[in-house]
Design a protein around this motif. Sequence first.
Motif, short mmCIF file in Angstrom:
data_model
loop_
_atom_site.label_atom_id
_atom_site.label_comp_id
_atom_site.label_asym_id
_atom_site.label_seq_id
_atom_site.Cartn_x
_atom_site.Cartn_y
_atom_site.Cartn_z
N GLY A 1 0.87 -1.33 0.02
CA GLY A 1 -0.16 -0.12 0.17
C GLY A 1 0.94 1.32 -0.16
N ASP B 1 -3.65 -3.60 -3.52
CA ASP B 1 -3.01 -3.32 -2.41
C ASP B 1 -3.03 -4.05 -1.27
OD1 ASP B 1 -1.28 -1.63 -4.16
OD2 ASP B 1 -1.96 0.24 -3.20
N HIS C 1 -4.80 0.31 -0.25
CA HIS C 1 -4.78 -0.43 0.91
C HIS C 1 -6.07 -0.34 1.93
CE1 HIS C 1 -2.20 2.64 2.98
NE2 HIS C 1 -3.14 3.22 2.51
#
Length: 352
Positions: A180, A214, A237
């Motif tokens: 991320g 991510d 993320h």
Amino acid sequence: MKKSLNEIAQYLGGRVSGDGEVLIGGLATLDDAGEGQLTFLANPKYAAKVATTRASGVLLPEGAEPHGRNAIFHANPYLAFAKLLTLFYVSTPAPAGILPGAQVAEGVKMGTDCTIHPGASVAPGVTLGSRVVLYPGVVLYPGVTLGDDVTLHANVSVRSGCRIGNRVTIHDGTVVGSDGFGYAPDGKNWYKIPQIGIVVIEDDVEIGSNTVIDRAALEVTRIRRGTKIDNLVQIAHNCIIGEDCMIVSQVGISGSTQVGNHVIMGGQVGVAGHLKIGDNVMLGAKAGVPGNVAPNQTVSGTPCIPHRDWLKASGVFPKLPEMKKSLGTLERRVAELEVLVAKLAPGETEVQ
């Protein structure tokens, strides 16, 4: 393979009009179909083509005019045609095992009937379900888990610890579990925040080519059951994407955003971070989403607004130059009137 219209109708749950014994050996469009082929009508504006198609049979919605053609009537001909494409043209290659040139670490757990092509690399601690297919260039990092009937096309990478469920297909060049985008300010520099979470992809998900999902900073980035993701999509993320969503190409979803079930995002939608998008939301192409979106609505534009309002605003936009010109004319006339009114003697009511 050839099947009669009666057999096809029974398979689809439709009903036949005309000669049910005519044999069908393939599928084609209304314009291109010929003898021995089946075509379909999904959009009423092309209904006139049913009369001129050379197909031996036509899939039609209930109530449509068959124009004397052999027909199968079905509540959803588009879906029915898709199922027939699968029936006639999609086949599963016979399992081939670990082919020469594949790199599979010792101790990898593997189900039955898997195929690992040359150039694929499977690291220690990986678990593969049954009927998994890994094409050339696939890289599975340590600790990855794949369920049954998973197909990873060429050059897909699945990073450490990520988990993929059953009946998942991921197309060429996609990366699951890359770091991320997280950095802490350190004076004029940036300190990388370790991304120690994973990605979990649930059952029946399909992901297009060159998409990136991510890994979470701490916990899980999750793609829930049945969601379909197009090419060139970025999911950051700690995002949670709900069930049966449809995410079209070039969408970007920022970190920690939660997307509800059955959300549809048109091409190039951009979603800010830490937002909640409710169930059954439709985001029009290129919509910019700066805040939460309540369930059961359609929004468009940047920043996004209700779709009907956006349509009205879009209709005004081309007229802005002429409206500006008219407004300038009105401003000049008002200024002239104000000058004349200022010249009026006290008690006068009109200009001479």
